[in-house]
Design a protein around this motif. Structure first.
Motif, PDB file in Angstrom:
ATOM      1  N   LYS A 180       0.918  -1.376  -0.124  1.00  0.00           N
ATOM      2  CA  LYS A 180       0.076  -0.324  -0.065  1.00  0.00           C
ATOM      3  C   LYS A 180       0.743   1.378  -0.560  1.00  0.00           C
ATOM      4  CE  LYS A 180      -4.698  -1.075   2.425  1.00  0.00           C
ATOM      5  NZ  LYS A 180      -3.787  -2.694   1.435  1.00  0.00           N
ATOM      6  N   THR A 181       2.018   1.234   1.009  1.00  0.00           N
ATOM      7  CA  THR A 181       2.749   2.526   0.543  1.00  0.00           C
ATOM      8  C   THR A 181       3.247   2.661  -0.670  1.00  0.00           C
ATOM      9  OG1 THR A 181       3.469   1.740   3.193  1.00  0.00           O
ATOM     10  CG2 THR A 181       5.032   3.473   1.983  1.00  0.00           C
ATOM     11  N   TYR A 182       4.174   1.855  -1.386  1.00  0.00           N
ATOM     12  CA  TYR A 182       5.077   1.588  -2.404  1.00  0.00           C
ATOM     13  C   TYR A 182       4.640   1.298  -3.574  1.00  0.00           C
ATOM     14  CZ  TYR A 182       8.419   2.508   1.630  1.00  0.00           C
ATOM     15  OH  TYR A 182       9.194   2.872   2.642  1.00  0.00           O
ATOM     16  N   VAL A 183       3.917   1.485  -4.209  1.00  0.00           N
ATOM     17  CA  VAL A 183       2.743   0.550  -5.253  1.00  0.00           C
ATOM     18  C   VAL A 183       1.267   1.792  -5.339  1.00  0.00           C
ATOM     19  CG1 VAL A 183       1.457  -1.311  -5.977  1.00  0.00           C
ATOM     20  CG2 VAL A 183       3.471  -2.055  -4.669  1.00  0.00           C
ATOM     21  N   SER A 184       1.486   2.007  -6.508  1.00  0.00           N
ATOM     22  CA  SER A 184       0.567   2.785  -7.207  1.00  0.00           C
ATOM     23  C   SER A 184      -0.375   2.457  -8.648  1.00  0.00           C
ATOM     24  CB  SER A 184       0.681   4.439  -7.221  1.00  0.00           C
ATOM     25  OG  SER A 184      -0.241   5.099  -6.858  1.00  0.00           O
TER      26      SER A 184
ATOM     27  N   VAL B 198       5.571   0.128  -9.259  1.00  0.00           N
ATOM     28  CA  VAL B 198       6.196   0.262  -8.113  1.00  0.00           C
ATOM     29  C   VAL B 198       7.515   1.531  -7.486  1.00  0.00           C
ATOM     30  CG1 VAL B 198       8.086  -1.030  -5.814  1.00  0.00           C
ATOM     31  CG2 VAL B 198       6.613  -1.612  -7.746  1.00  0.00           C
ATOM     32  N   LYS B 199       7.873   1.963  -6.152  1.00  0.00           N
ATOM     33  CA  LYS B 199       8.464   3.168  -5.814  1.00  0.00           C
ATOM     34  C   LYS B 199       9.590   2.704  -5.489  1.00  0.00           C
ATOM     35  CE  LYS B 199       4.153   5.470  -4.203  1.00  0.00           C
ATOM     36  NZ  LYS B 199       3.579   5.989  -3.083  1.00  0.00           N
ATOM     37  N   TYR B 200      10.329   2.606  -6.571  1.00  0.00           N
ATOM     38  CA  TYR B 200      11.408   1.750  -5.900  1.00  0.00           C
ATOM     39  C   TYR B 200      12.758   2.575  -5.844  1.00  0.00           C
ATOM     40  CZ  TYR B 200      10.407  -2.181  -9.343  1.00  0.00           C
ATOM     41  OH  TYR B 200       9.182  -2.936 -10.184  1.00  0.00           O
ATOM     42  N   GLY B 201      12.372   4.007  -5.925  1.00  0.00           N
ATOM     43  CA  GLY B 201      13.822   4.968  -5.692  1.00  0.00           C
ATOM     44  C   GLY B 201      13.781   5.223  -3.733  1.00  0.00           C
ATOM     45  N   ALA B 202      12.132   5.518  -3.985  1.00  0.00           N
ATOM     46  CA  ALA B 202      11.871   4.968  -2.421  1.00  0.00           C
ATOM     47  C   ALA B 202      12.090   4.018  -1.347  1.00  0.00           C
ATOM     48  CB  ALA B 202      10.189   5.431  -2.468  1.00  0.00           C
ATOM     49  N   ILE B 203      12.375   3.124  -1.602  1.00  0.00           N
ATOM     50  CA  ILE B 203      12.302   1.990  -0.841  1.00  0.00           C
ATOM     51  C   ILE B 203      13.972   2.330  -1.069  1.00  0.00           C
ATOM     52  CG2 ILE B 203      11.924  -0.696  -1.249  1.00  0.00           C
ATOM     53  CD1 ILE B 203       9.706  -0.467  -3.019  1.00  0.00           C
TER      54      ILE B 203
ATOM     55  N   SER C 277      14.150   0.028   4.422  1.00  0.00           N
ATOM     56  CA  SER C 277      14.062  -1.336   5.950  1.00  0.00           C
ATOM     57  C   SER C 277      12.431  -2.435   6.360  1.00  0.00           C
ATOM     58  CB  SER C 277      14.156  -0.122   7.190  1.00  0.00           C
ATOM     59  OG  SER C 277      13.306   0.665   7.171  1.00  0.00           O
ATOM     60  N   SER C 278      11.584  -2.119   5.139  1.00  0.00           N
ATOM     61  CA  SER C 278      10.461  -2.335   6.382  1.00  0.00           C
ATOM     62  C   SER C 278      10.644  -3.789   5.047  1.00  0.00           C
ATOM     63  CB  SER C 278       9.206  -1.813   5.731  1.00  0.00           C
ATOM     64  OG  SER C 278       9.602  -0.924   3.758  1.00  0.00           O
ATOM     65  N   LEU C 279      11.409  -3.562   3.354  1.00  0.00           N
ATOM     66  CA  LEU C 279      10.867  -4.699   2.924  1.00  0.00           C
ATOM     67  C   LEU C 279      12.326  -5.389   3.528  1.00  0.00           C
ATOM     68  CD1 LEU C 279      10.840  -6.100  -0.281  1.00  0.00           C
ATOM     69  CD2 LEU C 279      12.921  -4.732  -0.939  1.00  0.00           C
TER      70      LEU C 279
ATOM     71  N   LYS D  56      13.514  -6.061  -4.098  1.00  0.00           N
ATOM     72  CA  LYS D  56      14.417  -6.361  -4.388  1.00  0.00           C
ATOM     73  C   LYS D  56      15.398  -6.687  -4.662  1.00  0.00           C
ATOM     74  CE  LYS D  56      17.720  -7.106  -0.387  1.00  0.00           C
ATOM     75  NZ  LYS D  56      17.951  -6.059   0.408  1.00  0.00           N
ATOM     76  N   GLY D  57      15.557  -7.760  -5.428  1.00  0.00           N
ATOM     77  CA  GLY D  57      16.431  -7.690  -6.885  1.00  0.00           C
ATOM     78  C   GLY D  57      16.162  -6.315  -7.672  1.00  0.00           C
ATOM     79  N   VAL D  58      15.492  -5.663  -7.929  1.00  0.00           N
ATOM     80  CA  VAL D  58      15.498  -4.068  -7.884  1.00  0.00           C
ATOM     81  C   VAL D  58      16.222  -3.221  -7.662  1.00  0.00           C
ATOM     82  CG1 VAL D  58      13.722  -3.114 -10.052  1.00  0.00           C
ATOM     83  CG2 VAL D  58      13.599  -4.589 -10.069  1.00  0.00           C
ATOM     84  N   VAL D  59      15.623  -3.658  -6.331  1.00  0.00           N
ATOM     85  CA  VAL D  59      16.342  -2.279  -5.580  1.00  0.00           C
ATOM     86  C   VAL D  59      17.676  -2.362  -5.494  1.00  0.00           C
ATOM     87  CG1 VAL D  59      15.820  -1.641  -3.601  1.00  0.00           C
ATOM     88  CG2 VAL D  59      13.844  -1.932  -4.052  1.00  0.00           C
ATOM     89  N   ASN D  60      18.301  -3.662  -5.423  1.00  0.00           N
ATOM     90  CA  ASN D  60      19.651  -3.714  -5.564  1.00  0.00           C
ATOM     91  C   ASN D  60      20.703  -3.129  -6.208  1.00  0.00           C
ATOM     92  OD1 ASN D  60      19.179  -4.913  -2.659  1.00  0.00           O
ATOM     93  ND2 ASN D  60      19.505  -6.969  -3.700  1.00  0.00           N
ATOM     94  N   LYS D  61      19.669  -3.071  -7.720  1.00  0.00           N
ATOM     95  CA  LYS D  61      20.636  -2.495  -8.786  1.00  0.00           C
ATOM     96  C   LYS D  61      20.038  -1.478  -9.163  1.00  0.00           C
ATOM     97  CE  LYS D  61      23.594  -6.089  -8.573  1.00  0.00           C
ATOM     98  NZ  LYS D  61      24.747  -5.777  -8.855  1.00  0.00           N
ATOM     99  N   TYR D  62      19.467  -0.129  -8.525  1.00  0.00           N
ATOM    100  CA  TYR D  62      18.520   0.370  -9.550  1.00  0.00           C
ATOM    101  C   TYR D  62      19.651   1.348  -8.985  1.00  0.00           C
ATOM    102  CZ  TYR D  62      15.020   3.468  -9.787  1.00  0.00           C
ATOM    103  OH  TYR D  62      13.207   4.740 -10.061  1.00  0.00           O
ATOM    104  N   PRO D  63      19.850   3.100  -9.694  1.00  0.00           N
ATOM    105  CA  PRO D  63      18.397   2.716 -10.870  1.00  0.00           C
ATOM    106  C   PRO D  63      19.052   1.552 -12.073  1.00  0.00           C
ATOM    107  CG  PRO D  63      19.768   4.815 -11.226  1.00  0.00           C
ATOM    108  CD  PRO D  63      20.463   4.165  -9.882  1.00  0.00           C
TER     109      PRO D  63
END
Length: 236
Positions: free
Chosen positions: A33-37, A41-46, A51-53, A87-94
């Protein structure tokens, strides 16, 4: 050990397992609810605060689910898959696409349900293999590409899973961008090409699609597949 004590230990273990899955579904729901719209997905914010992920994935590593409770099993691993993708995307984002990450689906591992697994194995060996006739998985497992049906801003839960699977499959198969019909020609997502066996248990691919469509496709329609869009499903 006395019989009564054994029963008490088993009941305590079951309560602990139930509590852990309940907490997981609740926290996963808050995360989505916080990071998907709107299916993105709000990858940058994550990335700024993962921490929550990380907490959710740590919880997922300790939870054990049994196929004897299929809705709990399925809901857990659907959420776990979608969280692991993020998680896999966030680790290498952007990045521009999950395919820009070497081994994204078949090499990178995650500890989910006490098992070290890749995304491919989670989909194919844990979900599809155990539930071979559940083709609706393909409309809730989100691979981070825009070609995939959209991720929802909620967790999948055992009590709501049947309704959620039905709703997401119906949405996708009535979306003119996902199922492209022109007269007696229909272009299907490459998901139907890659997993054809899942959609043809009780007829053709068109028969499967028509099960969920309001405007039916002609049974003799000529079927082809359009190219999958691997662009990242991100909110910039």
């Amino acid at each position: 050990m006395k019989k009564g004590l054994i029963i008490l230990i088993l009941l305590t273990a079951q309560i602990g397992l139930s509590q852990s899955t309940t907490d997981f579904f609740t926290q996963a729901d808050a995360f989505f609810k916080t990071y998907v719209s709107n299916g993105k997905v709000k990858y940058g914010a994550i990335k700024k605060d993962p921490s929550s992920l990380n907490t959710l994935l740590d919880m997922a590593s300790k939870i054990r689910v049994s196929k004897s409770k299929p809705k709990t099993f399925q809901a857990f691993y659907i959420n776990a898959y979608n969280l692991a993708v993020i998680k896999g995307v966030v680790n290498k984002y952007p990045i521009k696409s999950p395919l820009n990450i070497k081994g994204f689906f078949d090499k990178t591992t995650y500890n989910l349900g006490g098992k070290v697994t890749t995304l491919n194995d989670l989909e194919n060996k844990i979900l599809r293999k155990n539930f071979p006739k559940e083709a609706r998985f393909h409309f809730v497992l989100v691979c981070a590409g825009l070609g995939c049906p959209p991720i929802i801003s909620a967790a999948y839960t055992p009590s709501s899973l049947e309704r959620q699977l039905q709703r997401q499959t119906t949405k996708a198969l009535n979306n003119p961008k996902f199922i492209r019909v022109k007269g007696k020609k229909v272009q299907l997502s490459q998901i139907f090409e890659w997993y054809k066996v899942d959609f043809t248990h009780n007829g053709s691919e068109v028969d499967f699609v028509n099960t969920f469509r309001k405007e039916k496709i002609p049974s003799d329609a000529k079927v082809s597949y359009y190219t999958y869009d691997w662009s990242l499903n991100q909110i910039k």
